[in-house]
Design a protein around this motif. Structure first.
Motif, PDB file in Angstrom:
ATOM      1  N   UNK A  46      29.346 -22.775  73.508  1.00 16.05           N
ATOM      2  CA  UNK A  46      29.931 -21.988  74.217  1.00 16.05           C
ATOM      3  C   UNK A  46      29.920 -22.872  75.433  1.00 16.05           C
ATOM      4  N   UNK A  47      29.584 -23.801  76.113  1.00 19.30           N
ATOM      5  CA  UNK A  47      29.611 -24.479  77.300  1.00 19.30           C
ATOM      6  C   UNK A  47      30.677 -25.857  76.284  1.00 19.30           C
ATOM      7  N   UNK A  48      30.300 -25.918  75.933  1.00 17.85           N
ATOM      8  CA  UNK A  48      30.778 -27.347  74.763  1.00 17.85           C
ATOM      9  C   UNK A  48      32.554 -26.838  75.516  1.00 17.85           C
ATOM     10  N   UNK A  49      32.257 -25.530  74.644  1.00 12.92           N
ATOM     11  CA  UNK A  49      34.348 -25.014  74.877  1.00 12.92           C
ATOM     12  C   UNK A  49      34.516 -24.419  76.143  1.00 12.92           C
ATOM     13  N   UNK A  50      34.201 -24.492  77.665  1.00 13.88           N
ATOM     14  CA  UNK A  50      33.940 -23.822  78.717  1.00 13.88           C
ATOM     15  C   UNK A  50      34.323 -24.983  78.630  1.00 13.88           C
ATOM     16  N   UNK A  51      33.862 -26.432  78.776  1.00 13.27           N
ATOM     17  CA  UNK A  51      33.816 -28.201  79.723  1.00 13.27           C
ATOM     18  C   UNK A  51      35.032 -28.331  79.447  1.00 13.27           C
ATOM     19  N   UNK A  52      35.331 -28.209  78.077  1.00 15.92           N
ATOM     20  CA  UNK A  52      36.705 -28.764  77.144  1.00 15.92           C
ATOM     21  C   UNK A  52      37.540 -28.114  77.923  1.00 15.92           C
ATOM     22  N   UNK A  53      38.468 -27.210  77.902  1.00 14.68           N
ATOM     23  CA  UNK A  53      38.572 -26.087  78.279  1.00 14.68           C
ATOM     24  C   UNK A  53      39.104 -26.265  79.496  1.00 14.68           C
ATOM     25  N   UNK A  64      43.854 -36.481  81.095  1.00 15.51           N
ATOM     26  CA  UNK A  64      42.764 -36.438  79.798  1.00 15.51           C
ATOM     27  C   UNK A  64      43.381 -36.467  79.039  1.00 15.51           C
ATOM     28  N   UNK A  65      43.725 -37.177  77.846  1.00 13.71           N
ATOM     29  CA  UNK A  65      43.753 -37.067  76.329  1.00 13.71           C
ATOM     30  C   UNK A  65      43.158 -36.995  75.915  1.00 13.71           C
ATOM     31  N   UNK A  66      42.763 -35.833  74.488  1.00 14.47           N
ATOM     32  CA  UNK A  66      41.826 -35.584  73.239  1.00 14.47           C
ATOM     33  C   UNK A  66      42.681 -36.585  72.131  1.00 14.47           C
ATOM     34  N   UNK A  67      41.074 -37.564  71.534  1.00 14.37           N
ATOM     35  CA  UNK A  67      41.273 -38.728  70.913  1.00 14.37           C
ATOM     36  C   UNK A  67      41.073 -37.844  69.520  1.00 14.37           C
ATOM     37  N   UNK A  68      39.607 -37.300  69.569  1.00 12.89           N
ATOM     38  CA  UNK A  68      39.000 -36.322  68.193  1.00 12.89           C
ATOM     39  C   UNK A  68      37.701 -35.693  68.667  1.00 12.89           C
ATOM     40  N   UNK A  69      37.027 -34.912  68.483  1.00  6.07           N
ATOM     41  CA  UNK A  69      36.372 -34.084  67.935  1.00  6.07           C
ATOM     42  C   UNK A  69      35.652 -33.514  66.693  1.00  6.07           C
ATOM     43  N   UNK A  70      34.575 -33.700  67.247  1.00 10.15           N
ATOM     44  CA  UNK A  70      33.758 -32.832  65.506  1.00 10.15           C
ATOM     45  C   UNK A  70      31.960 -32.942  65.760  1.00 10.15           C
TER      46      UNK A  70
END
Length: 181
Positions: free
Chosen positions: A94-101, A109-115
């Motif tokens: 939840x903390x991770x999702x809120x930060x990147x949203x 900021x451009x996402x390259x990858x996540x996992x």
């Protein structure tokens, strides 16, 4: 007369072995390491790097390569910053999702990858993205989020976009040795 081919072969072999020690691909990492142990955390980092002033909120530690200092800002462009998250949620996802949203609503900021990756036997979340530094340099960041006890930690690794892949062994050294004391 039959001894000469053997001696020539032996001399050639010695020459090849001695010269091979002088050849370098340029991708070797420095085998020396330093150890950080303060602020309730510990980790290893490259021996040629220095500790740096961690000035961002909730920062616990920062290390950087002094050879990568930006002349404009005086800050290293190859670094690792470790923070204790101030997330209001105790749930890592939840903390991770809120930060990147929030972060990725900013188009710089451009996402390259996540996992998911494993750190100290536990699942951690990883996000790799690009952004321009304050001096305009194209940077690539690798943020590793993990939960230890009831706290969420973020290990942020950064380098110029052109040098990021070359620094991966150094970043992995920090990530894989990270421990909460």
């Amino acid at each position: 007369m039959k001894k000469y081919p053997f001696l020539i072969l032996l001399a050639l072999l010695c020459l090849v072995v001695s010269v091979s020690g002088c050849v370098s691909s340029g991708n070797e990492t420095n085998n020396t390491t330093s150890h950080y142990s303060q602020n309730g955390i510990s980790f290893d980092y490259p021996g040629t790097w220095n500790t740096a002033n961690a000035v961002s909120n909730n920062s616990l530690a920062a290390v950087g390569d002094p050879k990568s200092v930006d002349n404009t800002t005086g800050e290293p462009q190859t670094f690792v910053l470790i923070q204790k998250s101030n997330a209001t949620s105790s749930d890592l996802q939840t903390a991770y999702d809120a930060n990147y949203a929030s972060l990725f609503t900013n188009t710089s900021y451009q996402r390259v990858s996540e996992g998911n990756i494993t750190v100290n036997g536990a699942t951690a979340l990883e996000n790799v993205y690009t952004v321009n530094s304050t001096s305009g340099t194209a940077m690539q960041m690798q943020a590793v989020w993990l939960k230890e006890n009831s706290d969420i930690y973020v290990i942020l690794c950064g380098a110029t976009q052109s040098d990021f892949n070359n620094q991966q062994d150094n970043f992995n050294m920090v990530i894989n040795s990270f421990k909460v004391q």
